[in-house]
Design a protein around this motif. Structure first.
Motif, short mmCIF file in Angstrom:
data_model
loop_
_atom_site.label_atom_id
_atom_site.label_comp_id
_atom_site.label_asym_id
_atom_site.label_seq_id
_atom_site.Cartn_x
_atom_site.Cartn_y
_atom_site.Cartn_z
N LEU A 279 0.78 -1.33 -0.03
CA LEU A 279 0.03 -0.03 0.19
C LEU A 279 0.68 1.16 0.15
CD1 LEU A 279 -2.99 -1.20 2.53
CD2 LEU A 279 -2.86 -1.18 -0.03
N ASP A 280 2.11 1.34 0.32
CA ASP A 280 3.03 1.99 0.15
C ASP A 280 4.40 1.50 0.14
OD1 ASP A 280 3.47 1.48 2.89
OD2 ASP A 280 4.50 3.46 3.39
N LEU A 281 5.46 2.34 -0.28
CA LEU A 281 6.97 2.04 -0.31
C LEU A 281 7.70 2.78 0.56
CD1 LEU A 281 7.18 1.52 -4.14
CD2 LEU A 281 6.98 -0.29 -2.38
N SER A 282 8.59 2.32 1.33
CA SER A 282 9.40 2.93 2.22
C SER A 282 10.97 3.05 1.49
CB SER A 282 9.61 2.56 3.65
OG SER A 282 8.43 2.70 4.47
N VAL A 283 11.34 4.15 1.15
CA VAL A 283 12.58 4.09 0.33
C VAL A 283 13.71 4.83 1.01
CG1 VAL A 283 11.65 4.26 -1.82
CG2 VAL A 283 12.12 6.37 -0.72
N PRO A 284 14.92 4.41 0.82
CA PRO A 284 15.91 4.70 1.81
C PRO A 284 16.45 6.00 1.22
CG PRO A 284 16.91 2.92 0.26
CD PRO A 284 15.37 3.03 0.07
N ARG B 49 17.23 -8.41 -5.33
CA ARG B 49 16.73 -7.27 -6.12
C ARG B 49 15.43 -7.09 -5.85
NH1 ARG B 49 16.83 -5.21 -12.26
NH2 ARG B 49 16.78 -3.07 -11.75
N LEU B 50 15.00 -5.89 -5.67
CA LEU B 50 13.63 -5.59 -5.47
C LEU B 50 13.23 -4.74 -6.77
CD1 LEU B 50 13.31 -4.13 -1.82
CD2 LEU B 50 12.44 -6.37 -2.79
N GLN B 51 12.13 -4.90 -7.45
CA GLN B 51 11.42 -4.26 -8.42
C GLN B 51 9.97 -4.12 -8.24
OE1 GLN B 51 13.03 -7.24 -11.51
NE2 GLN B 51 13.52 -5.36 -12.51
N ILE B 52 9.50 -3.01 -8.73
CA ILE B 52 7.88 -2.72 -8.80
C ILE B 52 7.29 -3.32 -9.90
CG2 ILE B 52 6.18 -1.03 -8.94
CD1 ILE B 52 8.02 1.06 -7.94
N PHE B 53 6.70 -4.29 -9.72
CA PHE B 53 5.96 -5.13 -10.63
C PHE B 53 4.58 -4.67 -11.09
CE2 PHE B 53 4.26 -8.91 -13.05
CZ PHE B 53 5.20 -9.49 -13.41
N GLN B 54 3.85 -4.26 -10.41
CA GLN B 54 2.50 -3.50 -10.46
C GLN B 54 2.31 -2.15 -9.69
OE1 GLN B 54 -0.90 -5.78 -10.06
NE2 GLN B 54 -2.40 -4.20 -9.86
N CYS B 55 2.21 -1.15 -10.78
CA CYS B 55 1.83 0.33 -10.06
C CYS B 55 0.64 0.60 -9.43
CB CYS B 55 2.43 1.37 -10.95
SG CYS B 55 4.39 1.10 -11.53
N PRO B 56 0.40 1.34 -8.31
CA PRO B 56 -0.80 1.74 -7.99
C PRO B 56 -1.34 2.89 -8.60
CG PRO B 56 0.92 2.25 -6.46
CD PRO B 56 1.70 1.56 -7.80
N ARG B 57 -2.67 3.04 -8.56
CA ARG B 57 -3.43 4.31 -8.84
C ARG B 57 -2.84 5.63 -8.19
NH1 ARG B 57 -5.32 6.44 -13.51
NH2 ARG B 57 -6.51 8.32 -12.78
N LEU B 58 -2.75 5.47 -6.72
CA LEU B 58 -2.28 6.17 -5.97
C LEU B 58 -1.06 5.70 -5.13
CD1 LEU B 58 -5.45 7.52 -4.26
CD2 LEU B 58 -4.18 8.76 -6.01
N LEU B 59 0.00 6.40 -5.23
CA LEU B 59 1.46 5.88 -4.88
C LEU B 59 1.76 6.69 -3.49
CD1 LEU B 59 4.31 4.44 -5.23
CD2 LEU B 59 4.86 6.45 -6.75
N VAL B 60 2.21 6.26 -2.57
CA VAL B 60 2.68 6.63 -1.43
C VAL B 60 4.32 6.33 -1.29
CG1 VAL B 60 2.42 6.89 1.11
CG2 VAL B 60 0.35 6.54 -0.20
N LEU B 61 4.93 7.28 -0.97
CA LEU B 61 6.41 6.91 -0.83
C LEU B 61 6.78 7.57 0.39
CD1 LEU B 61 8.24 7.92 -4.32
CD2 LEU B 61 7.45 5.81 -3.44
N THR B 62 7.51 6.56 1.24
CA THR B 62 7.80 7.35 2.69
C THR B 62 9.24 7.32 2.72
OG1 THR B 62 6.06 6.24 3.88
CG2 THR B 62 7.91 6.87 5.39
N LEU B 63 9.98 8.44 2.79
CA LEU B 63 11.51 8.66 2.84
C LEU B 63 11.94 8.16 4.40
CD1 LEU B 63 11.75 12.10 1.58
CD2 LEU B 63 11.94 9.92 0.42
N LYS B 64 12.74 6.93 4.31
CA LYS B 64 13.34 6.27 5.48
C LYS B 64 13.95 7.27 6.46
CE LYS B 64 13.79 1.94 5.60
NZ LYS B 64 14.44 0.51 5.21
N ARG B 65 13.58 8.40 6.96
CA ARG B 65 14.57 9.56 7.73
C ARG B 65 14.80 8.98 9.09
NH1 ARG B 65 15.36 13.88 5.22
NH2 ARG B 65 13.91 14.72 3.69
N PHE B 66 13.84 8.02 9.83
CA PHE B 66 14.20 7.59 10.93
C PHE B 66 15.00 6.32 10.81
CE2 PHE B 66 10.51 10.33 11.09
CZ PHE B 66 11.12 11.29 12.05
N ASN B 67 16.21 6.18 11.28
CA ASN B 67 17.11 5.15 10.91
C ASN B 67 17.68 4.34 12.29
OD1 ASN B 67 17.14 5.38 7.96
ND2 ASN B 67 18.57 7.02 8.32
N SER B 68 17.75 3.00 12.40
CA SER B 68 18.51 2.45 13.47
C SER B 68 19.87 2.48 13.29
CB SER B 68 18.02 0.94 13.54
OG SER B 68 18.93 0.16 14.54
#
Length: 385
Positions: free
Chosen positions: A190-195, A238-257
């Protein structure tokens, strides 16, 4: 919560689906066109609570919006909006009853709130009746066939408005270093968290997405047993997007361990309900990320090219899209650090197509996002028709 609600209220398809064709008819022409398929399409289950409360809140927000727009000028309408605020108390009560993490006044994360809300809405408007039968996927056939099987199985569990709008499919491919055999796994998202890649003073969303799909080496304790040659050896993932959503939610991974291999940092102090309580192994990455609301974000380089070609081929028959290009509609922002911060939002109103800044009860006209932002956190896009 306010930041996320304002962002969701900037998504034409979602607003039209929740509030119906009458609201869709009030939108700018470019927004109204993309809502026709979903306008008024949501159907809640009998015991739904969060969904109806959200509809009630959005309807009240839109009634205040309409009152503001009845003013004689744009400046007067903006002033009217600044003086009109609605309380989300009933909505918060419904959300906290469904998920006890919310409503106690403690500091929380906007992405986690979004996840909780979408999952609750997904459950409350799920078209699947009864509990589906669990089964193992065959993992046979072509990549397209495996993806289709996985997508069909996922839909047998969750088939809702949330899946229609936000649902995409992610492909994970593991390649054996010994024999070259590949195994694929397909998961809904439902959303993607990107580094945020290390070593950059500022970066683009393309940099973050490239890091997301970058090949990873699995070695040592992460080595895998190959299903083909039966050896336990190093592999790549390797990760790839296979099916794109109508509404895309991208979260920037600002909070890191601090132990993270992708962008970890020094620890910091974290606050809880009782104030400052100790040292946290997490840090916030405040590297500026460039945003551009004027030009579409092209997801093509981060997609499975075979699936992308199938989608392009389907466009000619009305079953696909010509290219996965996305328009930025809203941004949930976090300013400050882990120990203390504040959430705001920037969004393009679906009422007049203008950008606004949302800061608690204050709503002020704003220019569209451009340049770099160190506070941008959760980004909301829509597929450009």
């Amino acid at each position: 919560m306010n930041s996320i609600l304002q962002c969701l209220n900037c998504l034409p398809e979602l607003v039209a689906a929740l509030l119906g064709p009458c609201v869709a008819a009030c939108m700018p022409q470019e927004d109204a066109r993309c809502t026709a398929q979903h306008a008024g399409s949501v159907r809640w289950r009998p015991k739904a609570s969060v969904g109806p409360a959200l509809c009630e809140l959005l309807a009240e927000m839109w009634s205040q919006q309409a009152a503001g727009d009845a003013a004689a000028s744009a400046a007067a309408a903006a002033a009217r909006r600044r003086g009109c605020a609605v309380s989300p108390r009933r909505f918060l009560e419904a959300v906290s009853a469904a998920d006890e993490r919310w409503g106690d006044g403690c500091q929380q994360d906007s992405q986690e709130f979004l996840h909780s809300l979408l999952e609750q809405l997904q459950s409350e408007c799920n078209r699947v009746q009864g509990k589906p039968q669990y089964r193992e996927l065959s993992s046979h056939g072509s990549v397209l066939q495996q993806a289709a099987e996985a997508a069909g199985y996922a839909r047998s569990w969750h088939d809702s408005l949330v899946d229609d709008l936000f649902g995409g499919q992610l492909q994970s491919t593991i390649t054996c270093s010994a024999c070259g055999a590949q195994s694929h796994c397909f998961d809904p998202f439902l959303d993607l968290s990107v580094p945020l890649p290390r070593g950059k003073a500022q970066m683009s969303l393309q940099d973050c997405l490239s890091a997301f799909v970058e090949q990873e080496v699995l070695t040592g304790s992460e080595a895998v047993k190959c299903g083909s040659c039966k050896r336990t050896c190093d592999a790549t993932k390797r990760l790839q997007i296979f099916q794109c959503p109508r509404l895309l939610v991208l979260t920037l991974k600002r909070f890191n361990s601090g132990s993270s291999s992708r962008g970890g940092g020094a620890g910091g102090w974290a606050a809880g309900s009782g104030g400052w309580f100790g040292f946290s192994p997490y840090s916030k990455n405040q590297t500026p990320v460039k945003l551009d609301a004027q030009h579409a974000l092209d997801l093509s380089p981060y997609c499975n090219q075979q699936a992308l070609q199938a989608a392009v081929d389907g466009a000619g028959t009305g079953r696909g899209c010509s290219a996965p290009k996305y328009q930025l509609l809203a941004v949930s922002e976090h300013s400050g650090c882990l120990g203390g911060g504040h959430y705001t939002a920037q969004g393009r109103s679906v009422a007049d197509g203008r950008w606004y800044d949302f800061n608690d009860a204050s709503v002020t006209p704003d220019s569209h996002p451009s340049g770099s932002s160190s506070s941008a956190y959760v980004l909301f896009f829509r597929l450009v028709a």
